[in-house]
Write an enzyme that holds these catalytic residues in place. Structure first.
Site, PDB file in Angstrom:
ATOM      1  N   ASP A   9       0.883  -1.156   0.000  1.00 35.18           N
ATOM      2  CA  ASP A   9       0.000   0.000   0.000  1.00 35.18           C
ATOM      3  C   ASP A   9       0.930   1.219   0.000  1.00 35.18           C
ATOM      4  OD1 ASP A   9      -2.440   1.517   0.547  1.00 35.18           O
ATOM      5  OD2 ASP A   9      -1.539   1.841   2.503  1.00 35.18           O
ATOM      6  N   ASP A  11       0.002   5.084   0.747  1.00 38.30           N
ATOM      7  CA  ASP A  11      -0.237   6.056   1.805  1.00 38.30           C
ATOM      8  C   ASP A  11      -0.356   5.352   3.164  1.00 38.30           C
ATOM      9  OD1 ASP A  11      -1.004   8.276   3.272  1.00 38.30           O
ATOM     10  OD2 ASP A  11      -3.097   8.160   2.636  1.00 38.30           O
TER      11      ASP A  11
HETATM   12  P1  B16 Z   1      -6.851   9.798  -4.152  1.00 35.64           P
HETATM   13  P2  B16 Z   1      -3.640   4.115  -0.123  1.00 35.64           P
HETATM   14  C1  B16 Z   1      -5.578   5.951  -0.248  1.00 35.64           C
HETATM   15  O1  B16 Z   1      -4.240   5.598  -0.471  1.00 35.64           O
HETATM   16  C2  B16 Z   1      -5.671   6.866   0.962  1.00 35.64           C
HETATM   17  O2  B16 Z   1      -5.300   6.161   2.142  1.00 35.64           O
HETATM   18  C3  B16 Z   1      -7.073   7.367   1.115  1.00 35.64           C
HETATM   19  O3  B16 Z   1      -7.162   8.261   2.217  1.00 35.64           O
HETATM   20  C4  B16 Z   1      -7.504   8.077  -0.183  1.00 35.64           C
HETATM   21  O4  B16 Z   1      -8.852   8.524  -0.093  1.00 35.64           O
HETATM   22  C5  B16 Z   1      -7.342   7.101  -1.350  1.00 35.64           C
HETATM   23  O5  B16 Z   1      -6.002   6.651  -1.422  1.00 35.64           O
HETATM   24  C6  B16 Z   1      -7.699   7.748  -2.680  1.00 35.64           C
HETATM   25  O6  B16 Z   1      -6.755   8.760  -2.947  1.00 35.64           O
HETATM   26  O7  B16 Z   1      -7.917  10.804  -3.792  1.00 35.64           O
HETATM   27  O8  B16 Z   1      -5.467  10.375  -4.219  1.00 35.64           O
HETATM   28  O9  B16 Z   1      -7.217   9.011  -5.397  1.00 35.64           O
HETATM   29  O10 B16 Z   1      -3.576   4.041   1.375  1.00 35.64           O
HETATM   30  O11 B16 Z   1      -4.566   3.081  -0.745  1.00 35.64           O
HETATM   31  O12 B16 Z   1      -2.277   4.166  -0.770  1.00 35.64           O
HETATM   32 MG    MG Z   2      -2.898   3.155   3.225  1.00 39.86          MG
END
Ligand code: B16
Ligand code: MG
Length: 214
Positions: A9, A11
């Site tokens: 993953d 974030d």
């Molecule tokens: P975006 P991950 C996720 O990343 C985030 O944890 C989540 O908070 C966010 O809403 C989601 O990506 C979508 O992100 O708006 O940039 O498309 O933890 O799956 O790497």
């Molecule tokens: Mg994450």
């Protein structure tokens, strides 16, 4: 070696953009007069942008919003978020994460990203990992977000590996559920440790080196 591939993953695992997500959603929530705090922000981990908006709208008391308005608000949030991501640099990749990734690769493991984010390529570029991973599966190549296994199933496909040869590393319960649904082992770090559903729990990112051995 127990595994042939590791799917990370992004974030909350490779780097931390949750503060930027918080600031961007807070800007939108304030504009709409919606209550929003860090506890609610914590529920957005691993959740897609539109599903995150629905969580934020739980505290919205105005007239029902049309799909077009929702799209517009999600875009507004993303514009603020992308500007904040511009502050990121190679300094946002810790030495521990960089060293561990290199050590895993030196063991012959294939390394992929499995992220819900549509901004994953930009974030990877900002932190100096734009060309590092063997495969990147993210919010741009999926139709179903975590806890659906699609993002990890695609990552394994991109690596050319069967699910049982891959381990997923996740900081969100939705991501651990996605790994389980995709028949993959999982390592929980940070927030995901509390759910107690992962194959193993990591205290530090470097602990992964012990977990991939037979
Ligand atoms: P975006 P991950 C996720 O990343 C985030 O944890 C989540 O908070 C966010 O809403 C989601 O990506 C979508 O992100 O708006 O940039 O498309 O933890 O799956 O790497
Ligand atoms: Mg994450």
């Amino acid at each position: 070696m127990k595994y042939e591939g590791i799917i990370f993953d992004l974030d909350g695992v490779i780097c931390h953009t949750d503060e930027y997500h918080y600031q961007a959603w807070k800007t939108l929530a304030d504009k709409l007069g919606i209550y929003f705090d860090r506890e609610i922000n914590n529920r957005l981990r691993g959740v897609s942008r539109m599903a995150s908006l629905e969580i934020i709208l739980e505290c919205y008391e105005g007239a029902p919003l049309t799909d077009e308005q929702k799209e517009q608000y999600a875009t507004e949030k993303n514009d603020v978020y992308k500007k904040l991501l511009g502050n990121m640099s190679e300094k946002d990749l810790s030495k521990e994460v960089a060293d561990t990734l290199n050590a895993l690769r030196a063991k012959g493991l294939k390394l992929a990203i499995g992220s819900s984010s549509k901004n994953a390529p930009y974030i990877l570029e900002r932190i100096g990992l734009g060309n590092f991973f063997d495969a990147v599966s993210d919010g741009n190549n999926i139709t179903h977000s975590k806890p659906d296994p699609e993002v990890f199933v695609k990552a394994a496909e991109f690596l050319g590996l069967p699910a049982e040869k891959c381990m997923v590393v996740e900081d969100a319960e939705a991501g651990i559920d996605a790994a389980i649904a995709g028949h993959m082992d999982s390592a929980a770090i940070g927030d995901a440790v509390g759910c107690g559903k992962a194959t193993c729990n990591l205290t530090t990112f470097a602990d992964l080196l012990k977990e991939v051995e037979e």
